[in-house]
Design a protein around this motif. Sequence first.
Motif, short mmCIF file in Angstrom:
data_model
loop_
_atom_site.label_atom_id
_atom_site.label_comp_id
_atom_site.label_asym_id
_atom_site.label_seq_id
_atom_site.Cartn_x
_atom_site.Cartn_y
_atom_site.Cartn_z
N GLU A 204 0.85 -1.18 0.00
CA GLU A 204 0.00 0.00 0.00
C GLU A 204 0.89 1.24 0.00
OE1 GLU A 204 -3.20 -0.02 -0.30
OE2 GLU A 204 -3.35 -2.20 -0.27
N PRO A 205 0.42 2.36 -0.54
CA PRO A 205 1.27 3.56 -0.68
C PRO A 205 1.93 4.00 0.62
CG PRO A 205 -0.79 3.83 -1.88
CD PRO A 205 -0.92 2.55 -1.12
N ASP A 206 1.21 3.97 1.74
CA ASP A 206 1.75 4.48 3.00
C ASP A 206 2.12 3.36 3.97
OD1 ASP A 206 1.41 7.11 2.13
OD2 ASP A 206 -0.69 7.09 2.76
N GLU A 207 2.22 2.15 3.49
CA GLU A 207 2.51 1.03 4.39
C GLU A 207 3.95 1.13 4.89
OE1 GLU A 207 2.66 -3.86 4.44
OE2 GLU A 207 1.88 -2.77 2.70
N PRO A 208 4.15 1.06 6.20
CA PRO A 208 5.52 1.14 6.74
C PRO A 208 6.31 -0.11 6.41
CG PRO A 208 3.97 0.61 8.49
CD PRO A 208 3.14 0.94 7.27
N ARG A 209 7.62 0.08 6.24
CA ARG A 209 8.51 -1.05 6.00
C ARG A 209 9.12 -1.49 7.33
NH1 ARG A 209 10.41 -1.36 0.47
NH2 ARG A 209 9.33 0.18 -0.81
N GLY A 210 9.61 -2.73 7.35
CA GLY A 210 10.22 -3.23 8.57
C GLY A 210 10.87 -4.57 8.33
N VAL A 211 11.34 -5.19 9.39
CA VAL A 211 12.07 -6.45 9.27
C VAL A 211 11.32 -7.61 9.90
CG1 VAL A 211 14.33 -5.35 9.12
CG2 VAL A 211 13.41 -5.96 11.37
N GLU A 212 10.04 -7.42 10.16
CA GLU A 212 9.23 -8.52 10.69
C GLU A 212 8.62 -9.30 9.53
OE1 GLU A 212 9.46 -9.02 13.73
OE2 GLU A 212 10.24 -7.09 14.40
N THR A 213 8.36 -10.57 9.78
CA THR A 213 7.70 -11.39 8.78
C THR A 213 6.35 -10.78 8.42
OG1 THR A 213 8.74 -13.38 9.67
CG2 THR A 213 6.83 -13.70 8.25
N GLY A 214 6.10 -10.65 7.14
CA GLY A 214 4.86 -10.04 6.67
C GLY A 214 5.00 -8.58 6.28
N GLN A 215 6.11 -7.94 6.66
CA GLN A 215 6.31 -6.53 6.31
C GLN A 215 7.09 -6.41 5.00
OE1 GLN A 215 8.24 -5.10 10.01
NE2 GLN A 215 6.47 -3.72 10.22
N ILE A 216 6.91 -5.27 4.34
CA ILE A 216 7.73 -4.95 3.19
C ILE A 216 9.14 -4.64 3.70
CG2 ILE A 216 8.12 -3.34 1.28
CD1 ILE A 216 5.75 -5.15 0.84
N ALA A 217 10.14 -5.24 3.08
CA ALA A 217 11.52 -5.07 3.53
C ALA A 217 12.00 -3.63 3.32
CB ALA A 217 12.44 -6.02 2.78
N PRO A 218 12.92 -3.16 4.15
CA PRO A 218 13.45 -1.79 3.98
C PRO A 218 14.10 -1.61 2.60
CG PRO A 218 14.08 -2.70 6.11
CD PRO A 218 13.49 -3.84 5.33
N ASP A 219 13.88 -0.44 2.02
CA ASP A 219 14.49 -0.15 0.72
C ASP A 219 15.96 0.18 0.91
OD1 ASP A 219 14.69 0.12 -1.98
OD2 ASP A 219 13.48 1.95 -2.12
N PHE A 220 16.72 0.15 -0.18
CA PHE A 220 18.14 0.50 -0.14
C PHE A 220 18.59 0.94 -1.53
CE2 PHE A 220 17.89 -4.19 -0.65
CZ PHE A 220 18.43 -4.32 -1.93
N ALA A 221 19.73 1.55 -1.58
CA ALA A 221 20.38 1.89 -2.85
C ALA A 221 21.86 1.58 -2.67
CB ALA A 221 20.17 3.36 -3.20
N LEU A 222 22.31 0.50 -3.30
CA LEU A 222 23.68 0.03 -3.11
C LEU A 222 24.36 -0.22 -4.46
CD1 LEU A 222 23.22 -2.60 -0.24
CD2 LEU A 222 24.22 -0.31 -0.04
N PRO A 223 25.66 0.03 -4.54
CA PRO A 223 26.38 -0.28 -5.79
C PRO A 223 26.59 -1.78 -5.94
CG PRO A 223 27.92 0.49 -4.12
CD PRO A 223 26.54 0.65 -3.54
N GLU A 224 26.48 -2.24 -7.17
CA GLU A 224 26.73 -3.66 -7.45
C GLU A 224 28.21 -3.85 -7.76
OE1 GLU A 224 25.38 -7.22 -10.56
OE2 GLU A 224 24.38 -5.25 -10.59
N LEU A 225 28.76 -4.96 -7.31
CA LEU A 225 30.13 -5.31 -7.63
C LEU A 225 30.18 -5.67 -9.11
CD1 LEU A 225 33.02 -5.86 -6.46
CD2 LEU A 225 32.32 -8.25 -6.27
N SER A 226 30.52 -4.70 -9.92
CA SER A 226 30.57 -4.89 -11.37
C SER A 226 31.51 -3.84 -11.93
CB SER A 226 29.16 -4.73 -11.97
OG SER A 226 28.65 -3.43 -11.70
N LYS A 227 31.67 -3.85 -13.23
CA LYS A 227 32.61 -2.91 -13.85
C LYS A 227 32.21 -1.46 -13.62
CE LYS A 227 34.24 -6.04 -17.46
NZ LYS A 227 34.36 -6.29 -18.92
N ASP A 228 30.91 -1.19 -13.65
CA ASP A 228 30.46 0.20 -13.51
C ASP A 228 29.86 0.51 -12.13
OD1 ASP A 228 28.17 -1.26 -13.68
OD2 ASP A 228 27.34 -0.19 -15.40
N PHE A 229 29.81 -0.48 -11.23
CA PHE A 229 29.25 -0.29 -9.88
C PHE A 229 27.89 0.39 -9.95
CE2 PHE A 229 33.76 -0.82 -9.09
CZ PHE A 229 33.77 -1.68 -7.99
N ALA A 230 27.05 -0.08 -10.86
CA ALA A 230 25.71 0.49 -11.00
C ALA A 230 24.91 0.32 -9.72
CB ALA A 230 24.99 -0.18 -12.17
#
Length: 353
Positions: A204-230
Amino acid sequence: MASEEFSAEEIVAIVGDAVITRNDLKEAVTIDALMAELARQSPTNAAKIVEQLINTEVVLQRADGAATQQEIIAALEGLLATHSRTFDDLAAALATNDIPQERFDRYFSRLVSANAYLYSQQAATGVAAPVLLRSWQQETRISFGSIAASLFDAVQTPTTSSEIAAAPDKGTLAQPPIEPTAESIADSITNSIVDAPAEPFDLEPDEPRGVETGQIAPDFALPELSKDFATKNLHNFRGSPSVLSFWTTWCPYCLRQTPTLVEAHRQWGEQGIQFVGVNVKEDPSVVEPYVQQHGIEYPILLDADGAVASAYAVQGYPTTYFLDKNNRIVARHVGALTKEQLQNYLLALRPAE
Protein backbone atom coordinates in the motif's frame (compact mmCIF):
# COMPACT_ATOMS: atom_id res chain seq x y z
CA MET A 1 39.57 -19.63 23.73
CA ALA A 2 40.01 -19.52 19.96
CA SER A 3 37.30 -20.96 17.73
CA GLU A 4 39.80 -23.52 16.41
CA GLU A 5 39.72 -25.20 19.82
CA PHE A 6 36.05 -26.12 19.41
CA SER A 7 34.30 -28.34 16.92
CA ALA A 8 31.70 -26.73 14.65
CA GLU A 9 28.96 -28.54 16.56
CA GLU A 10 30.00 -26.85 19.82
CA ILE A 11 29.94 -23.25 18.57
CA VAL A 12 26.83 -21.10 18.95
CA ALA A 13 28.43 -17.84 17.82
CA ILE A 14 31.78 -16.09 17.48
CA VAL A 15 31.85 -12.50 18.76
CA GLY A 16 35.12 -10.81 17.92
CA ASP A 17 37.65 -13.28 19.31
CA ALA A 18 35.26 -14.74 21.89
CA VAL A 19 33.46 -18.02 21.34
CA ILE A 20 30.01 -18.74 22.76
CA THR A 21 29.66 -22.51 23.08
CA ARG A 22 26.87 -25.02 23.48
CA ASN A 23 27.80 -25.32 27.17
CA ASP A 24 27.59 -21.53 27.61
CA LEU A 25 24.11 -21.58 26.13
CA LYS A 26 23.03 -24.60 28.18
CA GLU A 27 24.19 -22.88 31.37
CA ALA A 28 22.46 -19.61 30.44
CA VAL A 29 19.19 -21.40 29.64
CA THR A 30 19.32 -23.24 32.98
CA ILE A 31 20.05 -20.07 34.96
CA ASP A 32 17.35 -18.13 33.13
CA ALA A 33 14.84 -20.90 33.86
CA LEU A 34 15.58 -20.95 37.57
CA MET A 35 15.45 -17.14 37.77
CA ALA A 36 12.13 -17.20 35.90
CA GLU A 37 10.80 -19.73 38.40
CA LEU A 38 11.88 -17.53 41.31
CA ALA A 39 10.17 -14.57 39.62
CA ARG A 40 7.09 -16.69 38.83
CA GLN A 41 7.51 -15.95 35.13
CA SER A 42 7.91 -17.98 31.95
CA PRO A 43 11.48 -18.90 30.87
CA THR A 44 13.08 -16.92 28.05
CA ASN A 45 13.10 -18.39 24.55
CA ALA A 46 16.46 -20.01 23.77
CA ALA A 47 16.95 -17.89 20.64
CA LYS A 48 16.50 -14.76 22.75
CA ILE A 49 19.10 -16.05 25.22
CA VAL A 50 21.55 -16.42 22.33
CA GLU A 51 20.98 -12.73 21.57
CA GLN A 52 21.51 -11.88 25.22
CA LEU A 53 24.83 -13.75 25.30
CA ILE A 54 25.99 -12.06 22.08
CA ASN A 55 24.92 -8.58 23.16
CA THR A 56 26.55 -9.00 26.56
CA GLU A 57 29.82 -9.96 24.89
CA VAL A 58 29.58 -7.06 22.44
CA VAL A 59 29.21 -4.57 25.29
CA LEU A 60 31.83 -6.11 27.56
CA GLN A 61 34.43 -6.07 24.80
CA ARG A 62 34.08 -2.28 24.86
CA ALA A 63 33.76 -1.81 28.60
CA ASP A 64 36.75 -0.40 30.45
CA GLY A 65 36.02 -2.37 33.63
CA ALA A 66 33.52 -4.63 35.35
CA ALA A 67 30.88 -3.58 37.84
CA THR A 68 32.02 -3.58 41.44
CA GLN A 69 31.07 -6.38 43.79
CA GLN A 70 28.93 -3.93 45.72
CA GLU A 71 27.02 -2.96 42.55
CA ILE A 72 26.47 -6.60 41.62
CA ILE A 73 25.18 -7.55 45.07
CA ALA A 74 22.90 -4.51 45.12
CA ALA A 75 21.46 -5.44 41.71
CA LEU A 76 20.83 -9.01 42.82
CA GLU A 77 19.28 -7.89 46.11
CA GLY A 78 16.96 -5.56 44.21
CA LEU A 79 15.95 -8.26 41.75
CA LEU A 80 15.22 -10.80 44.49
CA ALA A 81 13.36 -8.25 46.62
CA THR A 82 11.17 -7.30 43.66
CA HIS A 83 9.84 -10.85 43.64
CA SER A 84 9.82 -11.34 47.42
CA ARG A 85 12.69 -13.81 47.26
CA THR A 86 15.82 -14.19 49.38
CA PHE A 87 19.41 -15.28 48.84
CA ASP A 88 18.47 -18.58 50.50
CA ASP A 89 15.78 -19.09 47.86
CA LEU A 90 18.38 -18.47 45.16
CA ALA A 91 20.88 -20.85 46.76
CA ALA A 92 18.24 -23.57 46.95
CA ALA A 93 17.31 -23.09 43.29
CA LEU A 94 20.97 -23.26 42.25
CA ALA A 95 21.45 -26.48 44.20
CA THR A 96 18.32 -28.04 42.69
CA ASN A 97 19.54 -27.22 39.17
CA ASP A 98 23.15 -28.26 39.91
CA ILE A 99 24.53 -24.79 39.12
CA PRO A 100 27.60 -23.86 41.20
CA GLN A 101 27.33 -20.50 42.94
CA GLU A 102 30.48 -19.23 41.22
CA ARG A 103 29.03 -19.97 37.78
CA PHE A 104 25.88 -18.06 38.59
CA ASP A 105 27.91 -15.17 40.01
CA ARG A 106 29.97 -14.97 36.81
CA TYR A 107 26.85 -15.03 34.62
CA PHE A 108 25.00 -12.40 36.64
CA SER A 109 28.02 -10.13 37.05
CA ARG A 110 28.50 -10.07 33.28
CA LEU A 111 24.89 -8.97 32.81
CA VAL A 112 25.18 -6.26 35.44
CA SER A 113 28.53 -5.04 34.10
CA ALA A 114 27.26 -4.89 30.52
CA ASN A 115 24.07 -3.13 31.61
CA ALA A 116 25.98 -0.58 33.68
CA TYR A 117 28.44 0.24 30.90
CA LEU A 118 25.75 0.50 28.23
CA TYR A 119 23.73 3.01 30.20
CA SER A 120 26.79 4.93 31.39
CA GLN A 121 27.62 5.46 27.72
CA GLN A 122 24.06 6.54 27.05
CA ALA A 123 24.42 9.17 29.78
CA ALA A 124 27.84 10.25 28.51
CA THR A 125 26.95 10.52 24.83
CA GLY A 126 23.26 11.36 24.88
CA VAL A 127 22.68 8.52 22.42
CA ALA A 128 19.92 6.06 23.32
CA ALA A 129 21.14 2.67 24.58
CA PRO A 130 19.43 0.70 21.74
CA VAL A 131 21.14 2.90 19.15
CA LEU A 132 24.51 2.50 20.85
CA LEU A 133 24.14 -1.26 21.00
CA ARG A 134 23.14 -1.48 17.37
CA SER A 135 26.19 0.55 16.31
CA TRP A 136 28.48 -1.60 18.46
CA GLN A 137 27.02 -4.74 16.92
CA GLN A 138 27.79 -3.39 13.47
CA GLU A 139 31.39 -2.70 14.48
CA THR A 140 31.92 -6.17 15.93
CA ARG A 141 32.65 -9.27 13.88
CA ILE A 142 29.78 -11.61 14.75
CA SER A 143 29.15 -14.93 13.03
CA PHE A 144 26.59 -17.58 13.90
CA GLY A 145 27.31 -21.27 14.39
CA SER A 146 24.99 -24.09 13.41
CA ILE A 147 23.45 -24.27 16.89
CA ALA A 148 22.28 -20.66 16.73
CA ALA A 149 20.98 -21.25 13.23
CA SER A 150 18.84 -24.15 14.40
CA LEU A 151 17.46 -22.13 17.32
CA PHE A 152 16.44 -19.13 15.23
CA ASP A 153 15.24 -21.45 12.48
CA ALA A 154 12.97 -23.26 14.91
CA VAL A 155 11.25 -19.99 15.75
CA GLN A 156 10.32 -18.89 12.27
CA THR A 157 11.07 -21.29 9.43
CA PRO A 158 8.13 -21.94 7.12
CA THR A 159 8.16 -25.31 5.37
CA THR A 160 5.48 -24.90 2.73
CA SER A 161 3.58 -22.06 1.14
CA SER A 162 0.31 -23.44 2.56
CA GLU A 163 1.71 -23.25 6.09
CA ILE A 164 2.69 -19.63 5.54
CA ALA A 165 -0.82 -18.76 4.45
CA ALA A 166 -2.53 -20.80 7.16
CA ALA A 167 -0.62 -19.77 10.27
CA PRO A 168 0.89 -16.61 11.76
CA ASP A 169 4.65 -16.45 12.01
CA LYS A 170 6.12 -17.87 15.23
CA GLY A 171 8.25 -14.81 15.81
CA THR A 172 11.18 -12.81 14.49
CA LEU A 173 13.95 -10.74 15.96
CA ALA A 174 12.88 -7.25 16.91
CA GLN A 175 14.86 -4.14 17.71
CA PRO A 176 17.61 -3.76 20.35
CA PRO A 177 16.83 -3.56 24.07
CA ILE A 178 14.34 -1.26 25.75
CA GLU A 179 14.83 0.64 28.97
CA PRO A 180 15.53 -1.69 31.94
CA THR A 181 12.79 -2.51 34.44
CA ALA A 182 12.76 -4.16 37.82
CA GLU A 183 11.54 -7.35 36.17
CA SER A 184 14.98 -8.42 35.01
CA ILE A 185 18.49 -7.01 34.68
CA ALA A 186 18.89 -9.04 31.51
CA ASP A 187 15.99 -7.23 29.80
CA SER A 188 18.24 -4.25 29.09
CA ILE A 189 20.55 -6.24 26.82
CA THR A 190 18.17 -8.65 25.11
CA ASN A 191 16.05 -8.37 22.01
CA SER A 192 12.34 -9.16 21.83
CA ILE A 193 10.64 -11.81 19.74
CA VAL A 194 7.27 -10.68 18.46
CA ASP A 195 4.50 -12.11 16.35
CA ALA A 196 3.75 -10.78 12.87
CA PRO A 197 1.35 -11.81 10.09
CA ALA A 198 2.74 -13.57 7.05
CA GLU A 199 -0.02 -13.14 4.49
CA PRO A 200 1.41 -11.57 1.30
CA PHE A 201 -0.29 -8.71 -0.50
CA ASP A 202 0.75 -5.73 -2.62
CA LEU A 203 2.41 -2.74 -0.97
CA GLU A 204 0.00 0.00 0.00
CA PRO A 205 1.27 3.56 -0.68
CA ASP A 206 1.75 4.48 3.00
CA GLU A 207 2.51 1.03 4.39
CA PRO A 208 5.52 1.14 6.74
CA ARG A 209 8.51 -1.05 6.00
CA GLY A 210 10.22 -3.23 8.57
CA VAL A 211 12.07 -6.45 9.27
CA GLU A 212 9.23 -8.52 10.69
CA THR A 213 7.70 -11.39 8.78
CA GLY A 214 4.86 -10.04 6.67
CA GLN A 215 6.31 -6.53 6.31
CA ILE A 216 7.73 -4.95 3.19
CA ALA A 217 11.52 -5.07 3.53
CA PRO A 218 13.45 -1.79 3.98
CA ASP A 219 14.49 -0.15 0.72
CA PHE A 220 18.14 0.50 -0.14
CA ALA A 221 20.38 1.89 -2.85
CA LEU A 222 23.68 0.03 -3.11
CA PRO A 223 26.38 -0.28 -5.79
CA GLU A 224 26.73 -3.66 -7.45
CA LEU A 225 30.13 -5.31 -7.63
CA SER A 226 30.57 -4.89 -11.37
CA LYS A 227 32.61 -2.91 -13.85
CA ASP A 228 30.46 0.20 -13.51
CA PHE A 229 29.25 -0.29 -9.88
CA ALA A 230 25.71 0.49 -11.00
CA THR A 231 23.32 1.29 -8.16
CA LYS A 232 20.60 -1.22 -7.39
CA ASN A 233 17.63 -0.77 -5.06
CA LEU A 234 15.06 -3.16 -3.70
CA HIS A 235 12.57 -2.21 -6.40
CA ASN A 236 14.95 -3.69 -8.99
CA PHE A 237 14.20 -7.11 -7.54
CA ARG A 238 10.43 -6.71 -7.31
CA GLY A 239 8.28 -9.02 -9.41
CA SER A 240 9.96 -12.29 -8.45
CA PRO A 241 10.75 -13.90 -5.10
CA SER A 242 14.21 -13.07 -3.77
CA VAL A 243 16.86 -14.50 -1.48
CA LEU A 244 18.74 -11.60 0.15
CA SER A 245 21.83 -12.79 2.02
CA PHE A 246 24.08 -10.56 4.16
CA TRP A 247 27.65 -11.87 4.39
CA THR A 248 31.38 -11.12 4.75
CA THR A 249 34.53 -12.79 3.50
CA TRP A 250 35.91 -13.22 7.04
CA CYS A 251 32.89 -15.12 8.36
CA PRO A 252 33.56 -18.90 8.51
CA TYR A 253 29.87 -19.71 8.30
CA CYS A 254 29.42 -17.51 5.23
CA LEU A 255 32.19 -19.55 3.62
CA ARG A 256 30.32 -22.73 4.52
CA GLN A 257 27.08 -21.36 3.07
CA THR A 258 28.49 -19.94 -0.17
CA PRO A 259 28.56 -23.22 -2.18
CA THR A 260 24.99 -23.93 -1.08
CA LEU A 261 23.80 -20.56 -2.43
CA VAL A 262 25.83 -20.88 -5.63
CA GLU A 263 24.35 -24.31 -6.36
CA ALA A 264 20.81 -23.21 -5.48
CA HIS A 265 21.10 -20.14 -7.71
CA ARG A 266 22.00 -22.32 -10.67
CA GLN A 267 19.02 -24.58 -10.00
CA TRP A 268 16.36 -22.14 -8.86
CA GLY A 269 17.34 -19.06 -10.81
CA GLU A 270 15.79 -20.65 -13.87
CA GLN A 271 12.54 -21.03 -11.90
CA GLY A 272 12.28 -17.30 -11.30
CA ILE A 273 13.83 -16.95 -7.86
CA GLN A 274 16.44 -14.20 -7.57
CA PHE A 275 19.56 -14.44 -5.40
CA VAL A 276 21.25 -11.30 -4.10
CA GLY A 277 24.32 -11.13 -1.87
CA VAL A 278 24.97 -8.06 0.28
CA ASN A 279 28.59 -7.81 1.39
CA VAL A 280 28.98 -5.68 4.50
CA LYS A 281 31.81 -3.24 5.23
CA GLU A 282 34.47 -4.67 2.94
CA ASP A 283 36.46 -3.16 0.10
CA PRO A 284 35.70 -4.34 -3.45
CA SER A 285 39.35 -5.44 -3.75
CA VAL A 286 38.63 -7.99 -1.00
CA VAL A 287 35.20 -9.03 -2.21
CA GLU A 288 35.98 -9.54 -5.91
CA PRO A 289 38.59 -12.33 -5.49
CA TYR A 290 36.21 -14.18 -3.17
CA VAL A 291 33.39 -13.93 -5.70
CA GLN A 292 35.61 -15.18 -8.52
CA GLN A 293 37.11 -17.99 -6.46
CA HIS A 294 33.71 -19.38 -5.48
CA GLY A 295 32.01 -18.89 -8.84
CA ILE A 296 29.29 -16.57 -7.55
CA GLU A 297 27.15 -15.56 -10.51
CA TYR A 298 24.31 -13.76 -8.73
CA PRO A 299 24.54 -9.99 -8.02
CA ILE A 300 26.72 -8.86 -5.11
CA LEU A 301 25.87 -5.49 -3.60
CA LEU A 302 28.32 -3.49 -1.47
CA ASP A 303 27.07 -2.15 1.86
CA ALA A 304 30.24 -0.15 2.54
CA ASP A 305 29.18 1.50 5.79
CA GLY A 306 26.88 -1.24 7.06
CA ALA A 307 23.84 1.03 7.02
CA VAL A 308 21.66 -1.43 5.11
CA ALA A 309 22.69 -4.33 7.34
CA SER A 310 21.70 -2.17 10.30
CA ALA A 311 18.35 -1.32 8.71
CA TYR A 312 17.76 -5.08 8.31
CA ALA A 313 18.64 -5.70 11.99
CA VAL A 314 21.57 -7.90 11.02
CA GLN A 315 23.41 -8.84 14.20
CA GLY A 316 25.81 -11.40 12.74
CA TYR A 317 26.66 -13.32 9.61
CA PRO A 318 25.34 -14.88 7.57
CA THR A 319 21.79 -13.58 7.85
CA THR A 320 19.42 -14.31 4.99
CA TYR A 321 16.01 -12.86 4.19
CA PHE A 322 13.47 -14.51 1.92
CA LEU A 323 11.17 -12.06 0.12
CA ASP A 324 8.07 -12.69 -1.97
CA LYS A 325 7.51 -11.03 -5.35
CA ASN A 326 6.28 -7.86 -3.62
CA ASN A 327 9.44 -7.60 -1.49
CA ARG A 328 7.46 -8.73 1.54
CA ILE A 329 9.44 -10.72 4.12
CA VAL A 330 8.45 -14.38 4.21
CA ALA A 331 11.19 -15.54 6.61
CA ARG A 332 14.63 -14.82 7.96
CA HIS A 333 17.39 -17.34 8.66
CA VAL A 334 20.30 -16.67 11.00
CA GLY A 335 23.48 -18.69 10.40
CA ALA A 336 24.67 -20.91 7.58
CA LEU A 337 21.94 -22.53 5.51
CA THR A 338 22.10 -26.24 4.82
CA LYS A 339 20.89 -27.56 1.46
CA GLU A 340 17.79 -28.98 3.13
CA GLN A 341 16.92 -25.75 4.93
CA LEU A 342 17.38 -23.66 1.81
CA GLN A 343 15.28 -26.12 -0.18
CA ASN A 344 12.38 -25.67 2.27
CA TYR A 345 12.58 -21.88 2.06
CA LEU A 346 12.70 -21.94 -1.73
CA LEU A 347 9.74 -24.32 -1.96
CA ALA A 348 7.81 -21.83 0.18
CA LEU A 349 8.82 -18.96 -2.12
CA ARG A 350 8.08 -20.76 -5.36
CA PRO A 351 4.97 -19.35 -7.08
CA ALA A 352 1.97 -21.68 -7.08
CA GLU A 353 1.63 -23.57 -10.32
